[in-house]
Write a protein that holds these residues in place. Structure first.
Motif, short mmCIF file in Angstrom:
data_model
loop_
_atom_site.label_atom_id
_atom_site.label_comp_id
_atom_site.label_asym_id
_atom_site.label_seq_id
_atom_site.Cartn_x
_atom_site.Cartn_y
_atom_site.Cartn_z
N LYS A 5 -1.30 -1.99 -7.56
CA LYS A 5 -0.25 -1.11 -7.09
C LYS A 5 -0.33 -1.04 -5.58
CE LYS A 5 -0.26 1.69 -11.23
NZ LYS A 5 -0.44 2.99 -11.83
N PHE A 6 0.79 -1.04 -4.94
CA PHE A 6 0.84 -1.02 -3.49
C PHE A 6 1.49 0.27 -3.03
CE2 PHE A 6 0.69 -5.37 -4.83
CZ PHE A 6 -0.23 -5.94 -3.96
N PHE A 7 0.88 0.88 -2.01
CA PHE A 7 1.39 2.13 -1.46
C PHE A 7 1.42 2.03 0.05
CE2 PHE A 7 -0.67 3.13 -5.44
CZ PHE A 7 0.26 3.93 -6.07
N GLU A 8 2.41 2.62 0.63
CA GLU A 8 2.49 2.72 2.08
C GLU A 8 2.25 4.17 2.44
OE1 GLU A 8 5.88 2.08 5.40
OE2 GLU A 8 5.64 0.50 3.90
N GLN A 9 1.36 4.40 3.39
CA GLN A 9 0.99 5.76 3.79
C GLN A 9 1.11 5.92 5.30
OE1 GLN A 9 -0.27 8.18 1.59
NE2 GLN A 9 0.34 6.72 0.03
N ASP A 10 1.28 7.14 5.74
CA ASP A 10 1.13 7.48 7.15
C ASP A 10 -0.36 7.76 7.35
OD1 ASP A 10 0.86 8.70 9.64
OD2 ASP A 10 2.67 9.90 9.42
N ILE A 11 -1.06 6.88 8.00
CA ILE A 11 -2.52 6.96 8.11
C ILE A 11 -2.98 8.19 8.87
CG2 ILE A 11 -2.85 5.59 10.22
CD1 ILE A 11 -4.85 5.31 6.95
N PHE A 12 -2.07 8.86 9.55
CA PHE A 12 -2.42 10.06 10.30
C PHE A 12 -2.15 11.35 9.51
CE2 PHE A 12 -1.76 6.80 13.49
CZ PHE A 12 -2.93 6.90 14.19
N LYS A 13 -1.43 11.24 8.39
CA LYS A 13 -1.09 12.42 7.59
C LYS A 13 -1.27 12.10 6.11
CE LYS A 13 2.38 13.81 10.93
NZ LYS A 13 3.81 13.94 11.21
N ILE A 14 -2.50 11.97 5.69
CA ILE A 14 -2.79 11.62 4.31
C ILE A 14 -2.82 12.88 3.44
CG2 ILE A 14 -4.55 10.65 2.77
CD1 ILE A 14 -3.21 8.54 4.47
N LYS A 16 -3.97 15.00 0.20
CA LYS A 16 -5.24 15.08 -0.52
C LYS A 16 -5.20 14.33 -1.86
CE LYS A 16 -8.96 18.29 -0.91
NZ LYS A 16 -9.47 19.58 -0.56
N LYS A 17 -4.05 14.25 -2.47
CA LYS A 17 -3.95 13.56 -3.76
C LYS A 17 -4.30 12.07 -3.66
CE LYS A 17 1.00 12.46 -3.80
NZ LYS A 17 2.25 12.64 -4.53
N TYR A 18 -4.31 11.52 -2.44
CA TYR A 18 -4.64 10.11 -2.24
C TYR A 18 -6.12 9.88 -1.92
CZ TYR A 18 0.38 9.54 -2.21
OH TYR A 18 1.71 9.54 -2.55
N PHE A 19 -6.89 10.95 -1.80
CA PHE A 19 -8.32 10.80 -1.47
C PHE A 19 -9.03 10.04 -2.59
CE2 PHE A 19 -8.99 14.65 1.58
CZ PHE A 19 -7.97 14.20 2.38
N ASN A 20 -9.91 9.13 -2.19
CA ASN A 20 -10.77 8.37 -3.10
C ASN A 20 -9.96 7.62 -4.17
OD1 ASN A 20 -13.43 7.58 -3.77
ND2 ASN A 20 -13.40 8.95 -5.51
N GLN A 21 -8.84 7.04 -3.76
CA GLN A 21 -7.96 6.37 -4.72
C GLN A 21 -7.92 4.85 -4.60
OE1 GLN A 21 -6.05 7.83 -7.26
NE2 GLN A 21 -7.42 9.51 -6.77
N TYR A 22 -8.33 4.29 -3.47
CA TYR A 22 -8.02 2.89 -3.22
C TYR A 22 -9.25 2.00 -3.18
CZ TYR A 22 -3.56 4.95 -2.21
OH TYR A 22 -2.40 5.66 -2.31
N ASP A 23 -9.12 0.84 -3.84
CA ASP A 23 -10.17 -0.19 -3.82
C ASP A 23 -10.02 -1.11 -2.62
OD1 ASP A 23 -11.46 0.41 -6.39
OD2 ASP A 23 -9.53 -0.19 -7.23
N LYS A 50 -11.40 8.69 3.75
CA LYS A 50 -11.03 9.65 2.70
C LYS A 50 -10.29 8.98 1.54
CE LYS A 50 -10.75 13.57 5.86
NZ LYS A 50 -9.82 14.42 6.61
N ILE A 51 -9.42 8.03 1.82
CA ILE A 51 -8.62 7.44 0.76
C ILE A 51 -9.31 6.29 0.04
CG2 ILE A 51 -6.45 8.18 1.80
CD1 ILE A 51 -6.01 5.25 2.67
#
Length: 100
Positions: A5-14, A16-23, A50-51
Motif C-alpha cells: 500500500k502506498f501513502f503520501e504524507q506531509d512529513i512535517f504534520k504526521i 498519530k494514527k500513522y505512527f509505527n505503520q510503515y516497513d 515515528k511512522i
C-alpha cells in the motif's frame, strides 16, 4: 503485490494514527538544506522515526541537475537510523539522520 500500500504524507504534520505503520519509507527530492533549515529537517526526521516500524527501511534521495541521483538507505534499529548503503556519495542529510 496486494500487500503493498502506498501513502503520501506531509512529513512535517504526521497524524498519530500513522505512527509505527510503515516497513518502507521513501522521501525523494524534499529533505535537503536548500529547502529547509536544520531544525526543520530534524522535525521531519523525528516524524520518519515515528511512522516507521522497527527494522524498517528508509530511503532518502535527491536528483541533482536532472541526472545525478544521490541517496542513502537506512534501517531503523533500536529507534535509531543505521546506514546501510550510499549511492553517489549519499544524501546530504545523512549525518543528520544518523545523529537524530
Amino acid at each position: 503485490i496486494d500487500k503493498c500500500k502506498f501513502f503520501e504524507q506531509d512529513i512535517f504534520k504526521i497524524k498519530k494514527k500513522y505512527f509505527n505503520q510503515y516497513d518502507v519509507v521513501r522521501v525523494t527530492n524534499l529533505l535537503n538544506y536548500s529547502y529547509f533549515s536544520k531544525s526543520e529537517l530534524k522535525i521531519a526526521i523525528s516524524n520518519i522515526k515515528k511512522i516507521s516500524k522497527e527494522n524498517s527501511i528508509i530511503l532518502i534521495n535527491r536528483t541533482k541537475n536532472n541526472k545525478n541521483n544521490t541517496a542513502s538507505l537506512f534501517k531503523k534499529k533500536n529507534k535509531k537510523f543505521r546506514l546501510l548503503e550510499d549511492v553517489n556519495g549519499g544524501s546530504e542529510i545523512k549525518d543528520l539522520m544518523l545523529s537524530c
